[in-house]
Design an enzyme around this catalytic site. Sequence first.
Site, PDB file in Angstrom:
ATOM      1  N   ASP A  58      41.503  47.201  41.315  1.00  0.00           N
ATOM      2  CA  ASP A  58      41.130  46.486  42.539  1.00  0.00           C
ATOM      3  C   ASP A  58      42.336  45.969  43.311  1.00  0.00           C
ATOM      4  OD1 ASP A  58      38.373  46.805  42.458  1.00  0.00           O
ATOM      5  OD2 ASP A  58      38.061  45.031  41.222  1.00  0.00           O
ATOM      6  N   ASP A 107      33.570  43.290  32.858  1.00  0.00           N
ATOM      7  CA  ASP A 107      33.811  42.922  34.246  1.00  0.00           C
ATOM      8  C   ASP A 107      33.000  41.678  34.615  1.00  0.00           C
ATOM      9  OD1 ASP A 107      35.174  43.746  36.677  1.00  0.00           O
ATOM     10  OD2 ASP A 107      33.196  44.183  37.488  1.00  0.00           O
ATOM     11  N   GLU A 124      37.217  39.667  31.699  1.00  0.00           N
ATOM     12  CA  GLU A 124      37.734  39.686  33.067  1.00  0.00           C
ATOM     13  C   GLU A 124      37.378  38.349  33.704  1.00  0.00           C
ATOM     14  OE1 GLU A 124      37.682  39.294  36.708  1.00  0.00           O
ATOM     15  OE2 GLU A 124      36.065  40.762  36.797  1.00  0.00           O
TER      16      GLU A 124
END
Length: 497
Positions: free
Chosen positions: A395, A295, A342
Amino acid sequence: MRMERGSGIIMHIASLPGKYGIGTFGKEAYDFAHFLKKSGQKFWQILPLGQTSYGDSPYQSFSAFAGNPYFIDFDILEKDRLLKKNDYDEINFGDNPQSIDYGLLFTEKMKVLRIAYENFKKSEYDDFKDFEKEESSWLEDYALFMAVKTNFNLKSSQTWDEDIRFRKEKTLNMYKNKLADEINYWKFLQYQFFKQWKNLKDYINKLGIEIIGDIPIYVAEDSADLWSNPKVFLLDEKNLKPIKIAGCPPDVFSATGQLWGNPIYNWAYLEETGYAWWINRIKQSLKLYDVLRIDHFRGFEAYWAIPYGDNTAKNGEWLKGPKMKLFDAIKDELGDINIIAEDLGILTEDTISFRKKSGFPGMKILEFAFSGESENLYLPHNYEKNCVAYTGTHDNDTARGWIETTGSKAEVENAIEYLKLTEEEGYNWGLVRGVWGSVANTSMALMQDFLNLGNEARINFPSTMGNNWCWRAKDGVFTNELANKIYILTRIYGRCE
């Protein structure tokens, strides 16, 4: 990342159906693995498996190494003679089977796990001792951290007495003696977590399916990581408080930016130590996952550092990260590993160059594609093979939710025209087709997209508190009919054998 074509489904463990308040490593997880196999999928992507803390986010954990006790399955413990059915079968874990009640879980599930621990103490388990030895590099500090935290009525470690916060040897020894049984309880929970997960993961892998797991770039301020390894983080040595914290700068979505609050790394110290802490973290993650999705990957190139104590992210500054020095050190120690970068958000040329130099595939989100420009990098005709194409992530809204709620009228109209979406096919299926039919080596979609669920099934609303991470699938929705429909689409686009 593997080069042959494949696809997978995002489905967090917590979102699996079941009777006991939250998805677990039990029967429903094994059933879902078979559903993936029937669907022709090669990947099961899950959210972080770490122990959640305040806010229930899997991206804010008490430890970067420990697992979430909520995922321990009662029925497996019953088979192992650590529980009786009546210890847990009649307990109310929530009135809505499609939503997780974390307040009830916190009280009721942990009570049952205490019963299992008391029964566990009555026998000798050689493999428990082996587990303690194998995981000693983090387990000892984690279990002591959780025991002390329990002793202080779960207050943040930043408010603990100074002698334990600064880990003074005499005080550490005192708490190790005083809280010996509580320490052992937290070790027991990790032993059960890793035992059950290993059995499940081995089973999934034998079906030819790999696990994609998330690694949050940062750790929580209230964590065993910061408490036991303060030098790894940029802290004021006098009070062990962060000097700067993580977030994102102001942009068109937020005038004040995003204030995440995580402590940032002391990259100078990490470099001096050969990035040992990060190497250990990656090594531990490889026990849990086959592919690591890291992430906020851009934070390794440059990160937004905000003065500690600020109420917004406005006064932050860009600081340089370790870039390839970190990943070269990881490769030297662990060899080639499968990583997804990401790389979402506003990207600079330096960030793009860094990701390309790493060789890791980046991410393409279809819901970001329809602003109207043909050169939009998220449009499928602009994809490169070395990427992972998503309808959306945890998300984002679901495909149906984006069509009905989140996407602007112009974006939805552009999507309909570009992908030739029809109500007859189902807009959700048309969006899945958009990424399945692309050149991307790997395509992924939320399970909610295949179930054609709307905004009510969204997992997370970024920068908000409450009502996140709660969605669960209804029992019985993973049907053979749906699996066959997914399989046909997957076969058409050459993503399964």
